[in-house]
Design an enzyme around this catalytic site. Structure first.
Site, PDB file in Angstrom:
ATOM      1  N   GLU A 201       7.230  36.375   5.401  1.00 49.82           N
ATOM      2  CA  GLU A 201       8.198  36.565   6.477  1.00 49.82           C
ATOM      3  C   GLU A 201       7.940  37.868   7.228  1.00 49.82           C
ATOM      4  O   GLU A 201       8.173  37.961   8.431  1.00 49.82           O
ATOM      5  CB  GLU A 201       9.623  36.544   5.914  1.00 49.82           C
ATOM      6  CG  GLU A 201      10.076  35.207   5.349  1.00 49.82           C
ATOM      7  CD  GLU A 201      10.429  34.180   6.423  1.00 49.82           C
ATOM      8  OE1 GLU A 201      10.386  34.522   7.630  1.00 49.82           O
ATOM      9  OE2 GLU A 201      10.733  33.031   6.065  1.00 49.82           O
TER      10      GLU A 201
ATOM     11  N   ASN B  31      11.269  30.293  13.515  1.00 54.53           N
ATOM     12  CA  ASN B  31      10.886  29.138  12.701  1.00 54.53           C
ATOM     13  C   ASN B  31       9.376  28.974  12.584  1.00 54.53           C
ATOM     14  O   ASN B  31       8.905  27.969  12.031  1.00 54.53           O
ATOM     15  CB  ASN B  31      11.495  27.862  13.284  1.00 54.53           C
ATOM     16  CG  ASN B  31      13.010  27.839  13.146  1.00 54.53           C
ATOM     17  OD1 ASN B  31      13.564  28.419  12.221  1.00 54.53           O
ATOM     18  ND2 ASN B  31      13.676  27.181  14.084  1.00 54.53           N
TER      19      ASN B  31
ATOM     20  N   LYS C 120      23.648  33.206   9.165  1.00 55.03           N
ATOM     21  CA  LYS C 120      23.503  31.837   8.663  1.00 55.03           C
ATOM     22  C   LYS C 120      23.932  31.779   7.202  1.00 55.03           C
ATOM     23  O   LYS C 120      23.450  32.548   6.374  1.00 55.03           O
ATOM     24  CB  LYS C 120      22.055  31.373   8.774  1.00 55.03           C
ATOM     25  CG  LYS C 120      21.670  30.782  10.100  1.00 55.03           C
ATOM     26  CD  LYS C 120      20.288  30.163  10.010  1.00 55.03           C
ATOM     27  CE  LYS C 120      19.884  29.474  11.286  1.00 55.03           C
ATOM     28  NZ  LYS C 120      18.544  28.847  11.170  1.00 55.03           N
TER      29      LYS C 120
ATOM     30  N   LYS D  25      14.609  40.903  13.835  1.00 58.09           N
ATOM     31  CA  LYS D  25      15.606  39.856  13.540  1.00 58.09           C
ATOM     32  C   LYS D  25      16.896  40.129  14.298  1.00 58.09           C
ATOM     33  O   LYS D  25      17.505  39.208  14.856  1.00 58.09           O
ATOM     34  CB  LYS D  25      15.865  39.832  12.020  1.00 58.09           C
ATOM     35  CG  LYS D  25      16.885  38.760  11.570  1.00 58.09           C
ATOM     36  CD  LYS D  25      16.362  37.350  11.793  1.00 58.09           C
ATOM     37  CE  LYS D  25      17.351  36.269  11.364  1.00 58.09           C
ATOM     38  NZ  LYS D  25      17.464  36.118   9.903  1.00 58.09           N
TER      39      LYS D  25
ATOM     40  N   HIS E   5       7.756  27.319   9.610  1.00 57.30           N
ATOM     41  CA  HIS E   5       8.791  26.651   8.822  1.00 57.30           C
ATOM     42  C   HIS E   5       8.764  25.134   8.930  1.00 57.30           C
ATOM     43  O   HIS E   5       9.293  24.452   8.056  1.00 57.30           O
ATOM     44  CB  HIS E   5      10.179  27.172   9.232  1.00 57.30           C
ATOM     45  CG  HIS E   5      10.466  28.548   8.714  1.00 57.30           C
ATOM     46  ND1 HIS E   5       9.742  29.653   9.100  1.00 57.30           N
ATOM     47  CD2 HIS E   5      11.397  28.999   7.839  1.00 57.30           C
ATOM     48  CE1 HIS E   5      10.219  30.725   8.493  1.00 57.30           C
ATOM     49  NE2 HIS E   5      11.208  30.356   7.712  1.00 57.30           N
TER      50      HIS E   5
ATOM     51  N   HIS F 168       9.826  29.791  -1.178  1.00 61.10           N
ATOM     52  CA  HIS F 168       9.995  29.587   0.268  1.00 61.10           C
ATOM     53  C   HIS F 168       8.927  30.335   1.069  1.00 61.10           C
ATOM     54  O   HIS F 168       8.314  29.778   1.986  1.00 61.10           O
ATOM     55  CB  HIS F 168      11.387  30.057   0.689  1.00 61.10           C
ATOM     56  CG  HIS F 168      11.628  29.949   2.168  1.00 61.10           C
ATOM     57  ND1 HIS F 168      11.728  28.743   2.813  1.00 61.10           N
ATOM     58  CD2 HIS F 168      11.757  30.914   3.125  1.00 61.10           C
ATOM     59  CE1 HIS F 168      11.920  28.945   4.113  1.00 61.10           C
ATOM     60  NE2 HIS F 168      11.937  30.251   4.327  1.00 61.10           N
TER      61      HIS F 168
ATOM     62  N   ARG G  70      16.047  31.835  19.291  1.00 57.51           N
ATOM     63  CA  ARG G  70      15.989  31.987  17.840  1.00 57.51           C
ATOM     64  C   ARG G  70      14.954  31.060  17.208  1.00 57.51           C
ATOM     65  O   ARG G  70      14.545  31.252  16.062  1.00 57.51           O
ATOM     66  CB  ARG G  70      17.381  31.744  17.239  1.00 57.51           C
ATOM     67  CG  ARG G  70      17.539  32.265  15.830  1.00 57.51           C
ATOM     68  CD  ARG G  70      19.003  32.432  15.448  1.00 57.51           C
ATOM     69  NE  ARG G  70      19.133  32.803  14.049  1.00 57.51           N
ATOM     70  CZ  ARG G  70      20.267  33.237  13.484  1.00 57.51           C
ATOM     71  NH1 ARG G  70      21.356  33.366  14.220  1.00 57.51           N
ATOM     72  NH2 ARG G  70      20.306  33.539  12.209  1.00 57.51           N
TER      73      ARG G  70
ATOM     74  N   HIS H  89       8.919  23.739   5.416  1.00 55.31           N
ATOM     75  CA  HIS H  89      10.050  22.967   4.905  1.00 55.31           C
ATOM     76  C   HIS H  89       9.595  21.606   4.382  1.00 55.31           C
ATOM     77  O   HIS H  89      10.118  21.107   3.369  1.00 55.31           O
ATOM     78  CB  HIS H  89      11.101  22.774   6.000  1.00 55.31           C
ATOM     79  CG  HIS H  89      11.911  24.005   6.263  1.00 55.31           C
ATOM     80  ND1 HIS H  89      12.644  24.180   7.414  1.00 55.31           N
ATOM     81  CD2 HIS H  89      12.101  25.114   5.521  1.00 55.31           C
ATOM     82  CE1 HIS H  89      13.255  25.355   7.375  1.00 55.31           C
ATOM     83  NE2 HIS H  89      12.941  25.942   6.233  1.00 55.31           N
TER      84      HIS H  89
ATOM     85  N   GLU I 148      21.643  29.711  17.819  1.00 55.08           N
ATOM     86  CA  GLU I 148      20.531  28.803  18.088  1.00 55.08           C
ATOM     87  C   GLU I 148      20.848  27.825  19.209  1.00 55.08           C
ATOM     88  O   GLU I 148      20.476  26.646  19.154  1.00 55.08           O
ATOM     89  CB  GLU I 148      20.129  28.039  16.821  1.00 55.08           C
ATOM     90  CG  GLU I 148      19.614  28.931  15.710  1.00 55.08           C
ATOM     91  CD  GLU I 148      19.104  28.137  14.522  1.00 55.08           C
ATOM     92  OE1 GLU I 148      19.675  27.081  14.217  1.00 55.08           O
ATOM     93  OE2 GLU I 148      18.117  28.573  13.907  1.00 55.08           O
TER      94      GLU I 148
ATOM     95  N   ARG J 149      40.111  30.999   5.614  1.00 52.34           N
ATOM     96  CA  ARG J 149      39.640  30.927   7.011  1.00 52.34           C
ATOM     97  C   ARG J 149      38.804  32.138   7.417  1.00 52.34           C
ATOM     98  O   ARG J 149      38.758  32.513   8.578  1.00 52.34           O
ATOM     99  CB  ARG J 149      40.823  30.745   7.972  1.00 52.34           C
ATOM    100  CG  ARG J 149      41.560  29.423   7.774  1.00 52.34           C
ATOM    101  CD  ARG J 149      42.659  29.233   8.821  1.00 52.34           C
ATOM    102  NE  ARG J 149      43.286  27.936   8.666  1.00 52.34           N
ATOM    103  CZ  ARG J 149      44.303  27.690   7.849  1.00 52.34           C
ATOM    104  NH1 ARG J 149      44.784  28.660   7.101  1.00 52.34           N
ATOM    105  NH2 ARG J 149      44.827  26.478   7.768  1.00 52.34           N
TER     106      ARG J 149
END
Length: 279
Positions: free
Chosen positions: A180, A241, A138, A222, A244, A261, A237, A248, A232, A116
């Site tokens: 980035e 993106n 994330k 960041k 992206h 990426h 946030r 993506h 988010e 946990r």
């Protein structure tokens, strides 16, 4: 070993879940002392990949051992295809993620779920992970139906960024990571963008006097965005993106095999900029 002041330190302000991000050169030896200074001790898992482990496992393990920890190394094969539950075999506390985005995501997800929740330390060794993936909490692993479909928000307790590790990063990966970095200049920091234009050759040459403050600037941006919108839910946030959406899509269309990426994001930023000119 005494913990030396970092060249730069960024604070991610999340109340009880706040943590420091330290950026400099030669910081791998400080992973153990900094973790001990945070109040941890005993067993820990050092999660890394085969390639990164061959380069940096021993110095980080030595740092942990000298600080009183009993580290157990867990190595996963390199590659996005190995970011799944099959490699979550060790249950130790805390977890130290030494590597790029795949290692950070997998170790982070393990830390968020095992018992946990276990303390997590991120030690990113790629530029993309240093300026983005290692900060913000994330975590995720892949599912047969898609990338990062299983995951959680789990903030690290500490992020240690040693830019010296970038000297062993393949040049293509470093250049992809610059996408980035450029993103932060476009979305939040005109001065950073100007610095990138003026000192690009120095960055590509891995000159630490330029590289360290640039990475630190990205980390500050960041951290600020994460502090404003950790999960988010508020929309702040979403600015991260930029590039992206198309990026993506390109990754999916090429089955994550042709483009890194950062390369996909770079194309996505150009596409987004062109679309914006027509609006």
């Amino acid at each position: 070993m005494r913990v030396e002041p970092a060249a730069h330190e960024v604070h991610v302000d999340l109340g009880a879940r706040s943590y420091p991000v330290v950026i400099g050169a030669g910081l791998l030896a400080e992973v153990g002392p900094r973790l001990a200074a945070a109040g941890y001790r005993g067993r820990c898992a050092l999660v890394t990949s085969e390639r990164v482990g061959a380069l940096y496992r021993e110095p980080v393990a030595a740092s942990l051992g000298q600080a009183g920890f009993a580290p157990v190394a867990v190595e996963i094969p390199d590659g996005e295809e190995h970011k799944n539950l099959a490699w979550l075999a060790e249950r130790r506390s805390p977890l130290i993620a030494l590597g790029g985005g795949v290692v950070g995501d997998l170790a982070g997800f393990a830390a968020s779920t095992l018992l946990r929740g276990l303390p997590l330390v991120q030690v990113p060794t790629t530029l993309l992970a240093q300026v983005d993936a290692a900060i913000g909490g994330k975590t995720g692993i892949n599912h047969a139906l898609g990338k990062n479909l299983i995951g959680a928000f789990h903030q690290p307790r500490l992020v240690v960024i040693d830019v010296a590790t970038l000297r062993t990063l393949p040049r293509r990966e470093f250049v992809a990571g610059l996408a980035e970095v450029i993103k932060y200049g476009v979305i939040r920091d005109a001065e950073l963008f100007a610095t990138l234009e003026a000192r690009l050759e120095a960055l590509l040459g891995l000159e630490e006097a330029v590289l360290v403050p640039v990475v630190a600037a990205c980390c500050r941006h960041k951290a600020a965005v994460v502090a404003a919108d950790e999960r988010e839910e508020g929309g702040e946030r979403a600015v991260l993106n930029f590039g992206h959406t198309v990026g993506h899509a390109l990754e999916v269309l090429t089955e994550y095999r042709r483009l890194l990426h950062g390369e996909a994001v770079a194309i996505g930023m150009v596409a987004a900029a062109r679309v914006s000119r027509t609006l």
